[in-house]
Design a protein around this motif. Structure first.
Motif, PDB file in Angstrom:
ATOM      1  N   LYS A 121       0.854  -1.181   0.000  1.00 35.73           N
ATOM      2  CA  LYS A 121       0.000   0.000   0.000  1.00 35.73           C
ATOM      3  C   LYS A 121       0.893   1.235   0.000  1.00 35.73           C
ATOM      4  CE  LYS A 121      -3.495   2.287   2.857  1.00 35.73           C
ATOM      5  NZ  LYS A 121      -4.258   2.189   4.127  1.00 35.73           N
ATOM      6  N   LYS A 122       0.534   2.198  -0.813  1.00 39.43           N
ATOM      7  CA  LYS A 122       1.318   3.435  -0.851  1.00 39.43           C
ATOM      8  C   LYS A 122       0.931   4.312   0.340  1.00 39.43           C
ATOM      9  CE  LYS A 122       2.309   5.352  -4.716  1.00 39.43           C
ATOM     10  NZ  LYS A 122       2.266   6.120  -5.952  1.00 39.43           N
ATOM     11  N   VAL A 123       1.939   4.719   1.089  1.00 38.19           N
ATOM     12  CA  VAL A 123       1.761   5.610   2.241  1.00 38.19           C
ATOM     13  C   VAL A 123       2.786   6.724   2.095  1.00 38.19           C
ATOM     14  CG1 VAL A 123       1.852   5.811   4.753  1.00 38.19           C
ATOM     15  CG2 VAL A 123       1.003   3.695   3.700  1.00 38.19           C
ATOM     16  N   ASP A 124       2.318   7.956   1.971  1.00 40.76           N
ATOM     17  CA  ASP A 124       3.225   9.105   1.817  1.00 40.76           C
ATOM     18  C   ASP A 124       4.234   8.891   0.693  1.00 40.76           C
ATOM     19  OD1 ASP A 124       1.961  10.379   3.967  1.00 40.76           O
ATOM     20  OD2 ASP A 124       3.317   9.448   5.413  1.00 40.76           O
ATOM     21  N   ASP A 125       3.754   8.450  -0.462  1.00 35.16           N
ATOM     22  CA  ASP A 125       4.581   8.218  -1.654  1.00 35.16           C
ATOM     23  C   ASP A 125       5.604   7.102  -1.504  1.00 35.16           C
ATOM     24  OD1 ASP A 125       3.334   9.993  -3.353  1.00 35.16           O
ATOM     25  OD2 ASP A 125       4.622  11.668  -2.784  1.00 35.16           O
ATOM     26  N   HIS A 126       5.433   6.233  -0.521  1.00 36.80           N
ATOM     27  CA  HIS A 126       6.326   5.087  -0.334  1.00 36.80           C
ATOM     28  C   HIS A 126       5.486   3.820  -0.262  1.00 36.80           C
ATOM     29  CE1 HIS A 126       9.647   7.767   0.525  1.00 36.80           C
ATOM     30  NE2 HIS A 126       8.938   8.344   1.453  1.00 36.80           N
ATOM     31  N   TRP A 127       5.994   2.741  -0.825  1.00 37.56           N
ATOM     32  CA  TRP A 127       5.312   1.464  -0.722  1.00 37.56           C
ATOM     33  C   TRP A 127       5.659   0.818   0.606  1.00 37.56           C
ATOM     34  CZ3 TRP A 127       1.376   0.450  -3.556  1.00 37.56           C
ATOM     35  CH2 TRP A 127       1.298   0.931  -4.855  1.00 37.56           C
ATOM     36  N   CYS A 128       4.630   0.343   1.301  1.00 41.79           N
ATOM     37  CA  CYS A 128       4.796  -0.353   2.571  1.00 41.79           C
ATOM     38  C   CYS A 128       4.009  -1.660   2.509  1.00 41.79           C
ATOM     39  CB  CYS A 128       4.260   0.489   3.720  1.00 41.79           C
ATOM     40  SG  CYS A 128       5.154   2.026   3.988  1.00 41.79           S
ATOM     41  N   ILE A 129       4.416  -2.622   3.331  1.00 39.41           N
ATOM     42  CA  ILE A 129       3.713  -3.891   3.402  1.00 39.41           C
ATOM     43  C   ILE A 129       2.419  -3.664   4.175  1.00 39.41           C
ATOM     44  CG2 ILE A 129       3.794  -6.260   4.253  1.00 39.41           C
ATOM     45  CD1 ILE A 129       6.914  -5.990   4.042  1.00 39.41           C
ATOM     46  N   HIS A 130       1.292  -4.001   3.536  1.00 37.63           N
ATOM     47  CA  HIS A 130      -0.021  -3.804   4.158  1.00 37.63           C
ATOM     48  C   HIS A 130      -0.594  -5.133   4.663  1.00 37.63           C
ATOM     49  CE1 HIS A 130      -3.632  -1.751   5.172  1.00 37.63           C
ATOM     50  NE2 HIS A 130      -4.366  -2.389   4.273  1.00 37.63           N
ATOM     51  N   VAL A 131      -0.467  -6.181   3.865  1.00 35.12           N
ATOM     52  CA  VAL A 131      -0.887  -7.518   4.273  1.00 35.12           C
ATOM     53  C   VAL A 131       0.200  -8.483   3.811  1.00 35.12           C
ATOM     54  CG1 VAL A 131      -2.609  -9.348   4.036  1.00 35.12           C
ATOM     55  CG2 VAL A 131      -3.342  -6.948   4.031  1.00 35.12           C
ATOM     56  N   GLU A 132       0.615  -9.353   4.717  1.00 40.56           N
ATOM     57  CA  GLU A 132       1.612 -10.364   4.372  1.00 40.56           C
ATOM     58  C   GLU A 132       1.073 -11.723   4.810  1.00 40.56           C
ATOM     59  OE1 GLU A 132       6.400 -11.073   4.698  1.00 40.56           O
ATOM     60  OE2 GLU A 132       5.469  -9.749   6.165  1.00 40.56           O
ATOM     61  N   CYS A 133       0.939 -12.634   3.858  1.00 45.11           N
ATOM     62  CA  CYS A 133       0.469 -13.999   4.137  1.00 45.11           C
ATOM     63  C   CYS A 133       1.665 -14.933   3.984  1.00 45.11           C
ATOM     64  CB  CYS A 133      -0.623 -14.408   3.167  1.00 45.11           C
ATOM     65  SG  CYS A 133      -2.074 -13.363   3.218  1.00 45.11           S
ATOM     66  N   LEU A 134       2.088 -15.525   5.095  1.00 49.33           N
ATOM     67  CA  LEU A 134       3.257 -16.418   5.093  1.00 49.33           C
ATOM     68  C   LEU A 134       2.816 -17.858   5.134  1.00 49.33           C
ATOM     69  CD1 LEU A 134       5.303 -14.578   7.865  1.00 49.33           C
ATOM     70  CD2 LEU A 134       5.567 -14.346   5.405  1.00 49.33           C
ATOM     71  N   TYR A 135       3.394 -18.666   4.272  1.00 45.22           N
ATOM     72  CA  TYR A 135       3.120 -20.099   4.253  1.00 45.22           C
ATOM     73  C   TYR A 135       4.452 -20.801   4.419  1.00 45.22           C
ATOM     74  CZ  TYR A 135      -1.120 -18.251   2.271  1.00 45.22           C
ATOM     75  OH  TYR A 135      -2.260 -17.520   2.060  1.00 45.22           O
ATOM     76  N   MET A 136       4.795 -21.076   5.657  1.00 46.72           N
ATOM     77  CA  MET A 136       6.088 -21.693   5.961  1.00 46.72           C
ATOM     78  C   MET A 136       5.884 -23.122   6.397  1.00 46.72           C
ATOM     79  SD  MET A 136       8.097 -19.141   5.329  1.00 46.72           S
ATOM     80  CE  MET A 136       9.682 -19.722   5.831  1.00 46.72           C
TER      81      MET A 136
END
Length: 136
Positions: A121-136
């Protein structure tokens, strides 16, 4: 528009998908460097304040959840987390996703392979991780 294809970057957007994947891979490698140094605050800065991390065993929500998840991985003996991007897709100017493979290395030398899906998700012109689904 600056920063269109980067987590925390002011690089101009590119139309070449391979170049975008390479740019994001470079930024993921920077995140990995923070992981190796156990710089939890630096890693948390890559996530939105209202993010969600979904694992097979537990879900983590918001900054406090992100902090707890990262502390858990480090406390479990994880010393390295290498991520390789498989695909990048733009949803619109404010959202994109990546699919990737990840290998976590532990103090005893053992490794755990998995995959993840990351919604950016773009926050203040920077991309940040908004949702992370881990399958380990």
């Amino acid at each position: 528009m600056k920063g269109l294809y980067s987590f925390h970057s002011d690089i101009e957007p590119r139309m070449d998908k391979a170049a975008v994947i390479q740019e994001l891979q470079t930024l993921c490698d920077a995140f990995t460097a923070l992981f190796r140094c156990k710089d939890i605050d630096g890693m948390v800065a890559y996530y939105t304040k209202d993010c969600k991390i979904i694992t097979p065993h537990e879900n983590f929500v918001n900054e406090s959840g992100t902090l707890a998840c990262l502390k858990y991985f480090i406390a479990s003996g994880a010393v390295d987390s290498h991520l390789t991007i498989d695909d990048v897709e733009m949803i619109d100017q404010n959202y994109a996703y990546i699919t990737n493979r990840r290998t976590i290395t532990f103090k005893d030398g053992s490794k755990k392979d998995g995959k993840s899906f990351i919604l950016l998700k773009k926050v203040d012109d920077h991309w940040c991780i908004h949702v992370e689904c881990l399958y380990m």
